[in-house]
Structures are given as structure tokens and as C-alpha cells.
Design a protein around this motif. Structure first.
Motif, PDB file in Angstrom:
ATOM      1  N   ALA A 199       0.837  -1.197   0.000  1.00 54.29           N
ATOM      2  CA  ALA A 199       0.000   0.000   0.000  1.00 54.29           C
ATOM      3  C   ALA A 199       0.875   1.251   0.000  1.00 54.29           C
ATOM      4  CB  ALA A 199      -0.923  -0.002   1.211  1.00 54.29           C
ATOM      5  N   LEU A 200       1.880   1.243   0.865  1.00 53.56           N
ATOM      6  CA  LEU A 200       2.784   2.394   0.952  1.00 53.56           C
ATOM      7  C   LEU A 200       3.495   2.618  -0.367  1.00 53.56           C
ATOM      8  CD1 LEU A 200       4.407   2.029   4.486  1.00 53.56           C
ATOM      9  CD2 LEU A 200       2.920   3.855   3.655  1.00 53.56           C
ATOM     10  N   ARG A 201       3.942   1.518  -0.970  1.00 50.60           N
ATOM     11  CA  ARG A 201       4.690   1.640  -2.207  1.00 50.60           C
ATOM     12  C   ARG A 201       3.837   2.268  -3.303  1.00 50.60           C
ATOM     13  NH1 ARG A 201       5.635  -1.830  -6.005  1.00 50.60           N
ATOM     14  NH2 ARG A 201       4.719  -3.601  -4.943  1.00 50.60           N
ATOM     15  N   ASN A 202       2.535   2.065  -3.217  1.00 50.59           N
ATOM     16  CA  ASN A 202       1.664   2.610  -4.250  1.00 50.59           C
ATOM     17  C   ASN A 202       0.973   3.900  -3.821  1.00 50.59           C
ATOM     18  OD1 ASN A 202       1.768   0.499  -6.416  1.00 50.59           O
ATOM     19  ND2 ASN A 202       1.262  -0.775  -4.654  1.00 50.59           N
ATOM     20  N   HIS A 203       1.460   4.450  -2.718  1.00 49.84           N
ATOM     21  CA  HIS A 203       0.930   5.730  -2.250  1.00 49.84           C
ATOM     22  C   HIS A 203      -0.582   5.706  -2.060  1.00 49.84           C
ATOM     23  CE1 HIS A 203       4.925   7.132  -3.132  1.00 49.84           C
ATOM     24  NE2 HIS A 203       4.777   6.771  -4.398  1.00 49.84           N
ATOM     25  N   GLN A 204      -1.042   4.641  -1.439  1.00 49.34           N
ATOM     26  CA  GLN A 204      -2.466   4.544  -1.184  1.00 49.34           C
ATOM     27  C   GLN A 204      -2.694   4.538   0.315  1.00 49.34           C
ATOM     28  OE1 GLN A 204      -2.416   0.995  -3.557  1.00 49.34           O
ATOM     29  NE2 GLN A 204      -4.078   1.733  -4.849  1.00 49.34           N
ATOM     30  N   THR A 205      -3.868   4.947   0.728  1.00 50.52           N
ATOM     31  CA  THR A 205      -4.176   4.855   2.143  1.00 50.52           C
ATOM     32  C   THR A 205      -4.668   3.445   2.427  1.00 50.52           C
ATOM     33  OG1 THR A 205      -6.490   5.476   1.877  1.00 50.52           O
ATOM     34  CG2 THR A 205      -4.912   7.264   2.133  1.00 50.52           C
ATOM     35  N   TYR A 206      -4.286   2.948   3.576  1.00 51.01           N
ATOM     36  CA  TYR A 206      -4.674   1.588   3.908  1.00 51.01           C
ATOM     37  C   TYR A 206      -5.148   1.553   5.350  1.00 51.01           C
ATOM     38  CZ  TYR A 206      -0.424   1.621   6.545  1.00 51.01           C
ATOM     39  OH  TYR A 206       0.532   1.951   7.457  1.00 51.01           O
ATOM     40  N   LYS A 207      -5.877   0.548   5.664  1.00 50.37           N
ATOM     41  CA  LYS A 207      -6.362   0.375   7.017  1.00 50.37           C
ATOM     42  C   LYS A 207      -6.634  -1.104   7.204  1.00 50.37           C
ATOM     43  CE  LYS A 207     -10.446   1.712   8.132  1.00 50.37           C
ATOM     44  NZ  LYS A 207     -11.634   2.587   8.233  1.00 50.37           N
ATOM     45  N   THR A 208      -6.416  -1.583   8.399  1.00 46.71           N
ATOM     46  CA  THR A 208      -6.701  -2.981   8.678  1.00 46.71           C
ATOM     47  C   THR A 208      -7.626  -3.067   9.884  1.00 46.71           C
ATOM     48  OG1 THR A 208      -4.546  -3.677   7.832  1.00 46.71           O
ATOM     49  CG2 THR A 208      -5.698  -5.199   9.282  1.00 46.71           C
ATOM     50  N   LYS A 209      -8.650  -3.861   9.778  1.00 47.25           N
ATOM     51  CA  LYS A 209      -9.579  -4.016  10.892  1.00 47.25           C
ATOM     52  C   LYS A 209      -9.611  -5.486  11.286  1.00 47.25           C
ATOM     53  CE  LYS A 209     -14.100  -2.653  10.879  1.00 47.25           C
ATOM     54  NZ  LYS A 209     -15.185  -1.797  10.328  1.00 47.25           N
ATOM     55  N   VAL A 210      -9.454  -5.729  12.576  1.00 43.41           N
ATOM     56  CA  VAL A 210      -9.559  -7.105  13.070  1.00 43.41           C
ATOM     57  C   VAL A 210     -11.021  -7.382  13.389  1.00 43.41           C
ATOM     58  CG1 VAL A 210      -8.915  -8.698  14.910  1.00 43.41           C
ATOM     59  CG2 VAL A 210      -7.230  -7.089  14.004  1.00 43.41           C
ATOM     60  N   ILE A 211     -11.619  -8.335  12.713  1.00 39.74           N
ATOM     61  CA  ILE A 211     -13.032  -8.603  12.972  1.00 39.74           C
ATOM     62  C   ILE A 211     -13.245  -9.869  13.795  1.00 39.74           C
ATOM     63  CG2 ILE A 211     -13.838  -7.355  10.936  1.00 39.74           C
ATOM     64  CD1 ILE A 211     -13.992  -9.907   9.424  1.00 39.74           C
ATOM     65  N   TYR A 212     -12.162 -10.605  13.997  1.00 37.87           N
ATOM     66  CA  TYR A 212     -12.271 -11.779  14.856  1.00 37.87           C
ATOM     67  C   TYR A 212     -10.893 -12.115  15.400  1.00 37.87           C
ATOM     68  CZ  TYR A 212     -13.631 -16.395  16.528  1.00 37.87           C
ATOM     69  OH  TYR A 212     -13.871 -17.494  17.312  1.00 37.87           O
ATOM     70  N   PHE A 213     -10.850 -12.489  16.667  1.00 37.91           N
ATOM     71  CA  PHE A 213      -9.576 -12.816  17.296  1.00 37.91           C
ATOM     72  C   PHE A 213      -9.801 -13.942  18.287  1.00 37.91           C
ATOM     73  CE2 PHE A 213      -6.236 -12.620  20.416  1.00 37.91           C
ATOM     74  CZ  PHE A 213      -5.100 -12.271  19.692  1.00 37.91           C
ATOM     75  N   ALA A 214      -9.029 -15.001  18.180  1.00 39.77           N
ATOM     76  CA  ALA A 214      -9.226 -16.128  19.091  1.00 39.77           C
ATOM     77  C   ALA A 214      -7.939 -16.928  19.227  1.00 39.77           C
ATOM     78  CB  ALA A 214     -10.343 -17.027  18.578  1.00 39.77           C
ATOM     79  N   GLU A 215      -7.885 -17.714  20.290  1.00 34.69           N
ATOM     80  CA  GLU A 215      -6.806 -18.681  20.441  1.00 34.69           C
ATOM     81  C   GLU A 215      -7.445 -20.051  20.323  1.00 34.69           C
ATOM     82  OE1 GLU A 215      -4.532 -17.908  23.960  1.00 34.69           O
ATOM     83  OE2 GLU A 215      -4.964 -15.757  23.887  1.00 34.69           O
ATOM     84  N   LEU A 216      -6.758 -20.936  19.652  1.00 32.24           N
ATOM     85  CA  LEU A 216      -7.353 -22.266  19.486  1.00 32.24           C
ATOM     86  C   LEU A 216      -6.295 -23.345  19.335  1.00 32.24           C
ATOM     87  CD1 LEU A 216      -7.038 -22.928  16.244  1.00 32.24           C
ATOM     88  CD2 LEU A 216      -8.991 -21.413  16.047  1.00 32.24           C
ATOM     89  N   THR A 217      -6.732 -24.568  19.473  1.00 26.46           N
ATOM     90  CA  THR A 217      -5.861 -25.724  19.309  1.00 26.46           C
ATOM     91  C   THR A 217      -6.262 -26.436  18.025  1.00 26.46           C
ATOM     92  OG1 THR A 217      -5.763 -25.974  21.700  1.00 26.46           O
ATOM     93  CG2 THR A 217      -5.055 -27.847  20.382  1.00 26.46           C
TER      94      THR A 217
END
Lengths: 243, 243
Positions: free
Chosen positions: A90-108
Motif C-alpha cells: 500500500a505504501l509503495r503505491n501511495h495509497q491509504t490503507y487500514k486494517t480491521k480485526v473482525i475476529y480474534f481467538a486462540e485455538l488448538t
DNA sequence: GCCGATTTGTCCGTATGTATC
DNA sequence: CGATACATACGGACAAATCGG
């Protein structure tokens, strides 16, 4: 900046090709000439040129020379092969970026997850679903699995930023190899909910296994891409690409 | 068969890895050991190992050794990257294949075609539409453009067989580099007519430019793949892959 | 923590083969 | 045929990372 000599020469030649100093279809100076220019051995020159070959910048011709096959006009940005994080590209292409975490868990890992991801059964994992925005459009939905042994203390906050930065700068985990498989899949309800797919009913899926410098697979990621923004570039060379 | 020493060693090690002689996560014998085994110089060993790295078979670790990261079970067939003709990959997977030429023409590149294919305006071209069957299912629709200067006397009959065989065995044109771009596109009426797309409304499109040993681009092909049979594998290595 | 042995990474120089012109 | 250019192979030197004592 690059401490290796061959890497400096590689970058220097690459820059000159991109700048048009060596134009499309022209020949590079001969090896002997480059040896004098850079003051190094033949091996070092050949290594630099070899890297340009695998990048698809030039083509060597025994007895003739090294032909430039890079056209500045043809080049488009975004994924060029190689391993690159979403943030980096994203940076290399001069674009704005954003990341959203919509799920987070620990699992086996159970049988099913083990088979799907390639982790051993009973591996302790983090599982994240992350949505990547480019210029405010939701383009990629990632399902990330990380091995806790290698990536401890992962949090949603780190996931919102760049996990790769966390790996490299904080944990000093270096990424070395990544095996990827690209396929096309029908969309799921989750895809439909988060990605604007328009009237497409399927999307590009990139599944990848990532190895650290100890040769341990520590990440499995399934990237689901909005089809109209998906683009993957690749250069293939037949048989001995000088290797 | 391979006359180059490093290529023999590369193939030998590769076979042994695939046979499980060197198992997943094990270390290869050290360079010094391999030198004795194969009776060659260190450079030659390093070249062979380097090729295995780019293939994603092993990973080198400075001060430690070379770890095998190839899992026989995980490997699937079909496209492994690299350049391979439809016929070659069909044969390798023991499948029946057939190619049907559904359109054959000679044409001169206008502005639009030139821009799309990368050929110069006014280039003399052959244009073929070819349908590829695997086990009697129409899977791929190819739009091929060939430069007449390099590929003269092309006929529908040759198109029904393997054009690559014609190139290599009859014309002695060797294919060296291929630049590919993968995208996803909505299906067209032609796609719908010839490919059984089920309820998919889009397909995988691979556009490629192929160069011969003189560094001349002589082929532009757009491959349109039935999505459920499309699969592309790739190994990426971060920065200096030994190059 | 230090030291030496091992292993891979970088670089150099040289010789010979093969293809092109 | 000779000159030029890339391809293969060998040998040696030193650096950097790792591991065990």
C-alpha cells in the motif's frame, strides 16, 4: 545501504533499467566491461545479472550479450510476486490503507484445521480474521493462523497494525519462504458481509504457508480478494535460469 | 542426461527429497560432505542447493545447515509455476487431453491489439482461439497471438497438436522468459459458449508474454480458465534467495 | 562468556567450454 | 579463423552465524 556487493550492483543496474538508461531491447555492457565499471570479480557481476534475470528484467544470450526486456510503460504496480505485506505494498503505491480485526481467538488445531493449514494436530494457534482496506474500500479478507510458539503475545491491537512489523522488529522473526496456491472460490456469507463484491459470485483465494529462518512453518493465511482488484504478476524462466 | 554437473546434483538431491530419503525438517548433509559425495567444488554444490531453494524444497540457515521443507503429502500436481505447455502438464498428470482450434486467422496489429498484446503496431500476427480439454472436459479457452516473423507457416493442424513442440523441435525456437499476469474477469459470451462454467459468473485469466532466446516477444496469450479447475502454485523467497 | 569447530555467505582469480559474429 | 561474450567449474580466502565444551 546494501552491504553485499552483488546486491548493490543488482540494485544499481535495476535502477538504471527502470530509469531507461538501459532501454528496452538494448544490451547491457558486457561482463568484462561491468567488471571494470564496478571494480569486482566476474562472479559478482554474474550474480547481480542472475537476479535481474529472475526478476524478468533482462535475458542472457550466450555469445551475444544481455538483453533488457523490461518495458517501463508495461509495468503496473501492486503485487509483483515476492513476499510483501499489505502495508508495504500500500505504501509503495501511495495509497491509504487500514486494517480491521473482525475476529480474534486462540485455538488448538484439530484434525480438520491441521489438514487445512498444514500445522500439526494440537498445535497452539492464534486465529484472526482481518479486513484490509485500500483507499477506504474493503478489498481483502484474511484468515490468519499463527503458531504461538513462534508468535507469542499476539493481540488484536498488533493485528490492526502490521503483524509483519511486529514479527521482524519486535520478535526478530525473519520470514524466508512462502508457499502459495491461488485458486478461485465461490463467495461465502462472510465474504459477502464484509467485501463489496458487486455482481461477482466468486473471489480470488491465495493460501500461503510461511516459514521462518529456522525452517519452521509458523503462519498459514488464506487471503480472499475482491476479484476486480486482484492481480498477480509472475515471471517464469525456462529451465536453467542460471540458478 | 543433464550435461551440467550442478544440474545432475540438483536433480539427484531433488529426487532423494521427493523419495523421502531426506525427510521433512531434516538437514541435508553439509556442503563439505556433499563435495566429497559428488566429487566437485563447493560452488557447484551451492548452485544445486540454490536451485532447490528457489523451488521451495529446502531452506538454508547460515551456521546451521540446509533444512528440507518439502512435504510429499502436501504436494499436488498441476501448474507448479515455471513454463509448461498444456500437453506437458496433462501428460505429467496422466490425464487425457485434447486441443481444438475454434478460430484461426492472420491479422495485422492495430492500435488496440498492440496495446493489449504488447506487439508493435502493424506487426504481422497469427490469431488462434483454442479450446483445451482434460479428460473430455473443456477447461481452458486460449486466445493466442504469434508473431509471424518468429513463427512462420502456422496452421490449424499444428494448433491442434502442440505449438510448443512445433516451436522447439521444428523451428528450434527456444522459450526463455514468460511474464504472466493473473486476474479474474467476468465471463463473456464466448466463454459461456465453450466452457462449462456451472453457476460461476467469472473465470481466471492468465495473460502472458513469451520471449524467445533472442529476447524477442513472439507470443501473447490470454488463457481463460474454468474457475473450479484453476490452481496456481508459487514459491516466494524473501530478498536474497542466494540469487 | 569465551573459544574453537562447523556451516553457510560473500568474494576473488583462473581455466576451459560453447555460442555468436 | 580469431575475437568477443556468456556458461561451467575449480580452488582458495575470509566473514558471519551457530553450537558445544
Amino acid at each position: 545501504m546494501p552491504k553485499a556487493k552483488y546486491d548493490f550492483i543488482y540494485k544499481d543496474l535495476k535502477n538504471k533499467i527502470e530509469a531507461g538508461e538501459y532501454g528496452f531491447q538494448e544490451l547491457l555492457p558486457s561482463e568484462n566491461h561491468l567488471i571494470l565499471t564496478y571494480g569486482c570479480s566476474r562472479n559478482t557481476i554474474r550474480r547481480a545479472v542472475s537476479a535481474l534475470v529472475t526478476d524478468g528484467y533482462v535475458q542472457t544470450m550466450q555469445g551475444k550479450g544481455v538483453r533488457v526486456i523490461f518495458e517501463p510503460t508495461q509495468q503496473t504496480s501492486f503485487t509483483l510476486g515476492g513476499i510483501e505485506s499489505f502495508k508495504e505494498s500500500a505504501l509503495r503505491n501511495h495509497q491509504t490503507y487500514k486494517t480491521k480485526v473482525i475476529y480474534f481467538a486462540e485455538l488448538t488445531a484439530d484434525e480438520k484445521i491441521a489438514k487445512k493449514t498444514g500445522f500439526a494436530v494440537n498445535s497452539q494457534l492464534y486465529y484472526l480474521q482481518r479486513l484490509h482496506y485500500l483507499d477506504n474500500r474493503a478489498l481483502i479478507l484474511n484468515h490468519n493462523y499463527f503458531l504461538k510458539d513462534v508468535v507469542p503475545f499476539l493481540t488484536p491491537e498488533i493485528g490492526e497494525n502490521s503483524i509483519y512489523e511486529y514479527l521482524e522488529n519486535i520478535l526478530h522473526v525473519s520470514i524466508v519462504t512462502s508457499k502459495r496456491i491461488m485458486t478461485i472460490e465461490k463467495m461465502t456469507q462472510i465474504d459477502e458481509k464484509y467485501l463489496e463484491l458487486g455482481d461477482y459470485n466468486c473471489l480470488a483465494v491465495v493460501s500461503s504457508q510461511t516459514y521462518n529462518s529456522d525452517g519452521i512453518m509458523f503462519e498459514y493465511t488464506q487471503s480472499r480478494h475482491r476479484p476486480d482488484y486482484f492481480r498477480f504478476q509472475d515471471n517464469a524462466t525456462r529451465r536453467p535460469a542460471l540458478h
